[in-house]
Enzyme design. Sequence first.
Site, PDB file in Angstrom:
ATOM      1  N   ARG A   1       0.980  -1.286   0.049  1.00 36.49           N
ATOM      2  CA  ARG A   1       0.174   0.093  -0.147  1.00 36.49           C
ATOM      3  C   ARG A   1       1.209   1.461  -0.445  1.00 36.49           C
ATOM      4  NH1 ARG A   1      -3.320  -1.112   4.928  1.00 36.49           N
ATOM      5  NH2 ARG A   1      -1.150  -1.018   5.414  1.00 36.49           N
TER       6      ARG A   1
ATOM      7  N   TYR B   1       0.848  -7.579   0.732  1.00 43.69           N
ATOM      8  CA  TYR B   1      -0.484  -7.289   1.064  1.00 43.69           C
ATOM      9  C   TYR B   1      -0.730  -5.712   0.744  1.00 43.69           C
ATOM     10  CZ  TYR B   1       0.895  -4.843   5.259  1.00 43.69           C
ATOM     11  OH  TYR B   1       1.027  -4.465   6.483  1.00 43.69           O
ATOM     12  N   CYS B   2      -2.477  -5.934   0.282  1.00 38.30           N
ATOM     13  CA  CYS B   2      -2.397  -4.598   0.132  1.00 38.30           C
ATOM     14  C   CYS B   2      -4.270  -4.239  -0.070  1.00 38.30           C
ATOM     15  CB  CYS B   2      -2.397  -3.613  -1.563  1.00 38.30           C
ATOM     16  SG  CYS B   2      -3.760  -4.691  -2.488  1.00 38.30           S
ATOM     17  N   THR B   3      -4.921  -3.112  -0.052  1.00 35.92           N
ATOM     18  CA  THR B   3      -6.519  -3.198   0.547  1.00 35.92           C
ATOM     19  C   THR B   3      -6.884  -2.558  -0.986  1.00 35.92           C
ATOM     20  OG1 THR B   3      -5.802  -1.006   1.610  1.00 35.92           O
ATOM     21  CG2 THR B   3      -6.155  -2.171   2.579  1.00 35.92           C
TER      22      THR B   3
END
Length: 96
Positions: free
Chosen positions: A51, A94-96
């Site tokens: 992110r 990971y990311c949103t």
Amino acid sequence: SKGGKHLSPRAFDDLIRNVGAGHDLVDAKPTASRPADICDADSDVLLIDCRNTYESDIGYFEGAVRPDTRSFSEFPTWVEKNRALLAGKNVAMYCT
């Protein structure tokens, strides 16, 4: 190009619990300029928060490397500059 493996939520949860174990990041803000401070040399897993800086400043998983990017379009450049950090590691992102 070698593709990655999608992890189930349970498998990812297990992974981040193991990566974060033993890391005290309360006073140390992991950034692209200091990834070695949080990378366990004996670990073959590297957790990367993909992110942007604004989002990761709000919160991140303990033990994650934070590339300090303003947008995801900057991420490939970060990867190129940090090939030595990534070499030989199993990378989880990971990311949103």
